[in-house]
Write a protein that holds these residues in place. Sequence first.
Motif, short mmCIF file in Angstrom:
data_model
loop_
_atom_site.label_atom_id
_atom_site.label_comp_id
_atom_site.label_asym_id
_atom_site.label_seq_id
_atom_site.Cartn_x
_atom_site.Cartn_y
_atom_site.Cartn_z
N ASN A 171 4.24 -0.93 4.48
CA ASN A 171 3.04 -1.42 5.17
C ASN A 171 3.39 -2.15 6.47
N GLN B 182 -3.00 2.19 7.45
CA GLN B 182 -3.57 2.80 6.26
C GLN B 182 -3.35 4.30 6.25
N THR C 31 -0.90 5.96 3.39
CA THR C 31 -1.57 6.88 2.45
C THR C 31 -1.01 8.30 2.58
N ASN D 22 -6.71 4.94 -5.70
CA ASN D 22 -6.81 4.07 -4.51
C ASN D 22 -7.73 4.68 -3.46
N GLY E 100 -11.18 4.14 -4.32
CA GLY E 100 -11.55 2.74 -4.20
C GLY E 100 -11.66 2.03 -5.53
N THR F 266 -9.06 1.31 -7.57
CA THR F 266 -7.92 0.41 -7.76
C THR F 266 -7.26 0.10 -6.42
N LYS F 267 -6.33 -0.85 -6.46
CA LYS F 267 -5.48 -1.15 -5.31
C LYS F 267 -4.02 -1.21 -5.79
N ARG G 184 -0.18 -0.74 -5.87
CA ARG G 184 0.89 -0.65 -4.86
C ARG G 184 1.81 0.51 -5.27
#
Length: 235
Positions: free
Chosen positions: A80, A101, A105, A205, A208, A210-211, A213
């Motif tokens: 990131n 992002q 992704t 992810n 939307g 979950t988030k 890693r």
Amino acid sequence: MVLFGSIVNIVLIIVGTLIGRFLSNIPERMKETVMYGIGLAVVAIGIQMTFESNQILIVIISIVLGAVVGEWIDLDGKINRLGKWLEVKLPSKKEGPGIAQGFVTATLIFVVGSMAILGAIDSGLRNEHDVLIMKGILDGFTSIILSSTLGIGVLFSAVPVFIYQATITLLSTQISRFVPDVLLDSFIAEMTAVGGLMIVGIGLNLIGITKIRVANLIPGIAVVAVIVTIVHFLF
């Protein structure tokens, strides 16, 4: 040329990204729905890959240990930060997702999967590039959609994709000297399953829900190699 497949792959990603930028003016509601559609498709692909496992316990242990290692070295944070650095160097004037992002992704989607490894190994062992070319076509279409919704950051995913696949290809030119076919087949099956779970996380992810890693789970692929090797020689 042993790296021909990887080169074709990244060229198609770049072309797809550029095409997708011309479609960036589609309505926001359509973009949102398209992203949900991609997310659902990614989840379905990941679930299908997970069933390739012959030893689900290996998959579970690999994911857990991989998560521990990934969190310890903060792989997700490093990726990131690289994306944020690109975002600072190439600021986007358009509203919407930043370069980071799109970069993160797309990189995860294009790298975490069996076709990347299988294709790279096939290129190295047999100088056959059909798998990577097929992957490139799929990645190209995916990059069209991703770049139309997530922006130009998708283009920069071509760099880690090439490094990743080229490294595996070059190493695999020597792999047949050291790794028995049975061991290699077992690793591919379990690696595919572990990669499938990671892809499910990517899909969730995107939707939307979950988030997760997901990048911090990537060391699980190395854990798979270690566990499969131990099981092969001990049992």
